[in-house]
Design a protein around this motif. Structure first.
Motif, short mmCIF file in Angstrom:
data_model
loop_
_atom_site.label_atom_id
_atom_site.label_comp_id
_atom_site.label_asym_id
_atom_site.label_seq_id
_atom_site.Cartn_x
_atom_site.Cartn_y
_atom_site.Cartn_z
N ALA A 53 22.93 47.02 12.06
CA ALA A 53 23.77 48.08 12.29
C ALA A 53 24.31 47.90 14.02
CB ALA A 53 22.91 49.43 12.37
N GLY A 54 24.60 46.60 14.42
CA GLY A 54 25.22 46.08 15.72
C GLY A 54 24.02 46.29 16.69
N ARG A 55 22.84 46.45 16.28
CA ARG A 55 21.68 46.42 17.30
C ARG A 55 21.25 45.11 17.60
NH1 ARG A 55 19.22 51.40 17.50
NH2 ARG A 55 18.11 50.73 19.14
N MET A 56 21.43 44.46 18.61
CA MET A 56 20.82 43.25 18.88
C MET A 56 19.14 43.24 18.93
SD MET A 56 21.43 40.73 22.34
CE MET A 56 23.25 40.81 21.87
N LEU A 57 18.57 42.22 18.27
CA LEU A 57 17.20 41.96 18.28
C LEU A 57 16.69 41.29 19.45
CD1 LEU A 57 16.50 41.26 14.36
CD2 LEU A 57 16.55 43.54 15.50
N ARG A 58 15.43 41.68 20.02
CA ARG A 58 14.93 41.09 21.14
C ARG A 58 13.53 40.70 20.70
NH1 ARG A 58 15.67 45.06 25.67
NH2 ARG A 58 14.07 43.58 26.66
N LEU A 59 13.08 39.61 21.09
CA LEU A 59 11.44 39.26 20.76
C LEU A 59 10.62 40.22 21.43
CD1 LEU A 59 9.95 37.05 19.29
CD2 LEU A 59 9.76 36.05 21.68
N ARG A 60 9.79 40.81 20.67
CA ARG A 60 8.67 41.61 20.94
C ARG A 60 9.03 43.13 21.23
NH1 ARG A 60 6.52 36.70 22.16
NH2 ARG A 60 7.39 36.70 24.36
N ARG A 61 10.46 43.55 20.84
CA ARG A 61 11.08 44.65 21.06
C ARG A 61 11.35 45.37 19.72
NH1 ARG A 61 9.93 47.72 25.20
NH2 ARG A 61 11.80 48.61 25.07
#
Length: 201
Positions: A53-61
């Motif tokens: 959904a256009g949300r960037m994934l960040r490690l451990r978030r």
């Protein structure tokens, strides 16, 4: 015990009012193992390219997308958690987002337990169990009494803990012992439903 969304769950532990009260004053522990759990694994570059959904994934978030938590545990492992009734939809969303990405999607609902720890003293209970502080929305793989546990800080007063099914009883016992000094009590599905729908105070 009662059936909820196809699963036998603990509807309550004797008093709905008491369970709601303990989540407002101390800490409650609940079994959420019926929730859907998916592991998406593959090369780091492939997982880094996912953007639900256009949300960037960040490690451990952890990122919440349409009622599901997308949790990048490591550069090569993504854990996705959702309500039991949404498993089919979330599975479809995962397959759509990962099509052609060279990753594997596995439904591990039966292989993982999920516990919820909630209330104003929940963070204290986790600290006594040996975990380190997490920011809201943060997640980390921790060892609780030697049990590998993914801890997700959902919001200010609620954490999710995911562990292998075979370690479920041990994790429940460890959290119960850690919460004893602050009056931790067990919370059933009916109290959780009221809290999730805003009727639990």
């Amino acid at each position: 015990m009662a059936e909820r969304e196809g699963w036998m769950v603990a509807a309550d532990f004797g008093s709905l009012a008491t369970e709601l009260a303990v989540t407002r004053a101390a800490a409650g522990l609940a079994d959420l193992s019926s929730m859907g759990k998916f592991e998406v694994s593959g090369p780091a570059a492939a997982l880094a390219g996912l953007d639900p959904a256009g949300r960037m994934l960040r490690l451990r978030r952890a990122v919440r997308v349409e009622g599901a938590w997308w949790c990048p545990v490591s550069s090569q492992l993504l854990l996705v958690l959702c309500p039991p009734g949404n498993r089919a939809r979330v599975r479809g969303d995962l397959e759509e987002h990962t099509a052609g990405a060279g990753v594997t999607v596995a439904d591990v609902t039966a292989e993982r337990v999920a516990l919820a720890l909630l209330g104003p003293r929940a963070g204290y209970v986790l600290a006594r169990a040996g975990t380190r502080p997490l920011p809201r929305g943060g997640l980390r793989l921790e060892s609780i009494e030697g049990i590998p546990t993914v801890v997700v800080h959902e919001h200010e007063r609620r954490w999710l803990l995911i562990a292998p099914s075979g370690d479920g009883a041990g994790l429940w016992r460890a959290l119960s012992e850690a919460g004893a000094p602050v009056g931790l009590a067990y919370v059933g599905a009916d109290a959780l439903h009221q809290l999730d729908t805003g009727h639990g105070g």
